[in-house]
Design a protein around this motif. Structure first.
Motif, PDB file in Angstrom:
ATOM      1  N   GLY A  80       2.282  -4.848   2.686  1.00 29.77           N
ATOM      2  CA  GLY A  80       1.186  -5.027   1.754  1.00 29.77           C
ATOM      3  C   GLY A  80       0.550  -6.395   1.773  1.00 29.77           C
ATOM      4  O   GLY A  80      -0.146  -6.776   0.834  1.00 29.77           O
ATOM      5  N   ALA A  81       0.778  -7.170   2.818  1.00 29.83           N
ATOM      6  CA  ALA A  81       0.208  -8.511   2.884  1.00 29.83           C
ATOM      7  C   ALA A  81      -0.720  -8.660   4.084  1.00 29.83           C
ATOM      8  O   ALA A  81      -0.859  -9.739   4.644  1.00 29.83           O
ATOM      9  CB  ALA A  81       1.321  -9.559   2.956  1.00 29.83           C
ATOM     10  N   LYS A 213       3.905 -12.482  -0.851  1.00 30.84           N
ATOM     11  CA  LYS A 213       4.317 -11.475   0.120  1.00 30.84           C
ATOM     12  C   LYS A 213       3.426 -10.238   0.094  1.00 30.84           C
ATOM     13  O   LYS A 213       3.497  -9.412   1.001  1.00 30.84           O
ATOM     14  CB  LYS A 213       5.773 -11.066  -0.140  1.00 30.84           C
ATOM     15  CG  LYS A 213       6.774 -12.188   0.128  1.00 30.84           C
ATOM     16  CD  LYS A 213       8.202 -11.689  -0.061  1.00 30.84           C
ATOM     17  CE  LYS A 213       9.214 -12.790   0.261  1.00 30.84           C
ATOM     18  NZ  LYS A 213      10.604 -12.316   0.107  1.00 30.84           N
ATOM     19  N   ARG A 214       2.605 -10.119  -0.949  1.00 32.02           N
ATOM     20  CA  ARG A 214       1.759  -8.940  -1.064  1.00 32.02           C
ATOM     21  C   ARG A 214       0.320  -9.354  -1.346  1.00 32.02           C
ATOM     22  O   ARG A 214       0.059 -10.468  -1.817  1.00 32.02           O
ATOM     23  CB  ARG A 214       2.256  -8.017  -2.182  1.00 32.02           C
ATOM     24  CG  ARG A 214       3.677  -7.501  -1.957  1.00 32.02           C
ATOM     25  CD  ARG A 214       4.031  -6.434  -2.971  1.00 32.02           C
ATOM     26  NE  ARG A 214       3.228  -5.229  -2.773  1.00 32.02           N
ATOM     27  CZ  ARG A 214       3.531  -4.282  -1.884  1.00 32.02           C
ATOM     28  NH1 ARG A 214       4.586  -4.408  -1.094  1.00 32.02           N
ATOM     29  NH2 ARG A 214       2.773  -3.221  -1.766  1.00 32.02           N
TER      30      ARG A 214
END
Length: 312
Positions: A80-81, A213-214
């Motif tokens: 998701g990043a 991270k996202r």
């Protein structure tokens, strides 16, 4: 390899690169795929290649599919990043832009939506919508039946259009004026004006400068306006992160107007806008290290317009 074989490949390099970029969403990965295609062209029995263009297209497409299917890439993108790598107008990797479908297929909005398709659906969609290959040709490239190509194209088109509300295509000058108004409102603190410039279903997606991270995602006009206002508010910490006080330019990126934050000729952030019916429908913010290299290199090679905001 003789010069004729090299010339034949070089004549196709631009088209192969723009195809690979649409499939992978990364200029660096697209260049790697094209280089690997060249290496295979070197070792191929070229006397048995009846149509070099079709052969090269098949090879680069399947190399891209192999990458999309790899465990590492699936993990990176599932985390998701990930956002597509933005490219400045005039970059040959953007490829054909004669039709609305071709222009739309390289927008950050569509490249992001293509992440939700299976690799084969993505390949069929790109080959069909951006490069106008027939289903018979796509079947030959992917090693599937013509009927399967039609089914993949139908599913891909449904999934893409289900996530997008199209309005009238906005001409570049009008879209730029909307973004100029938006930037003025965002940097001045006029939240009400900012909200008025957003569509009811506006979305923003940002990589948060790669610090998390996202991806950051926001919906509703009020939440998007609040996020944008906070993002464009200058602070000493932001200046330290950017390496100085950026100037803001507006330039076309992936067929859409974008605000570029520039520090001493170096792009440190980009926000691309999708304008629909005179208002902003979506924003895509990219500032992570490594995602702006090609954009920055292209920027340094051109004479930019005066900044819209020269001090921040």
């Amino acid at each position: 390899m003789d010069s004729a074989a090299i010339d034949r490949f070089e004549a196709s390099r631009g088209r192969l690169a723009s195809l690979a970029y649409r499939l992978l969403g990364s200029a660096a990965d697209a260049e790697d795929a094209v280089q690997d295609t060249f290496l295979r062209w070197q070792t191929a029995d070229r006397e048995r290649v009846e149509v070099p263009e079709a052969w090269l297209t098949r090879v680069v497409t399947n190399l891209c599919l192999d990458r999309l299917r790899s465990a590492q890439v699936r993990h990176e993108r599932a985390a998701g990043a990930w956002l597509p790598e933005p490219l400045l107008e005039g970059d040959p990797m953007l490829g054909p832009a004669d039709t609305f479908e071709q222009r739309e297929s390289v927008s950050l909005a569509v490249l992001t939506l293509l992440e939700r398709l299976s690799p084969v659906e993505r390949a069929v969609y790109v080959l069909r919508e951006a490069f106008s290959y027939s289903h018979a040709e796509i079947a030959g490239i992917l090693g599937i039946t013509r009927s399967a190509s039609q089914q993949h194209a139908h599913r891909a088109r449904l999934r893409v259009t289900a996530e997008r509300r199209r309005g009238e295509e906005t001409d570049p000058a009008s879209a730029r004026r909307v973004v100029e108004e938006f930037l003025a409102a965002a940097t001045s603190g006029h939240t009400e004006r900012l909200v008025a410039l957003l569509t009811d279903d506006v979305t923003v997606v940002s990589d948060g400068a790669g610090l998390g991270k996202r991806l950051l995602r926001y919906r509703t006009r009020e939440r998007v306006a609040s996020f944008v206002r906070a993002g464009f508010r200058p602070t000493p910490a932001k200046r330290r992160l950017a390496g100085g006080s950026p100037a803001f330019h507006i330039a076309p990126v992936n067929g859409c107007p974008a605000v570029l934050a520039v520090v001493e000729g170096r792009i440190v952030g980009a926000v691309a806008f999708e304008v629909r019916d005179g208002r902003i429908a979506s924003l895509y913010g990219v500032a992570a290290a490594g995602r702006l290299d090609r954009l920055g290199e292209a920027w340094r090679q051109r004479e930019p317009d005066a900044p819209v905001i020269d001090t921040w």
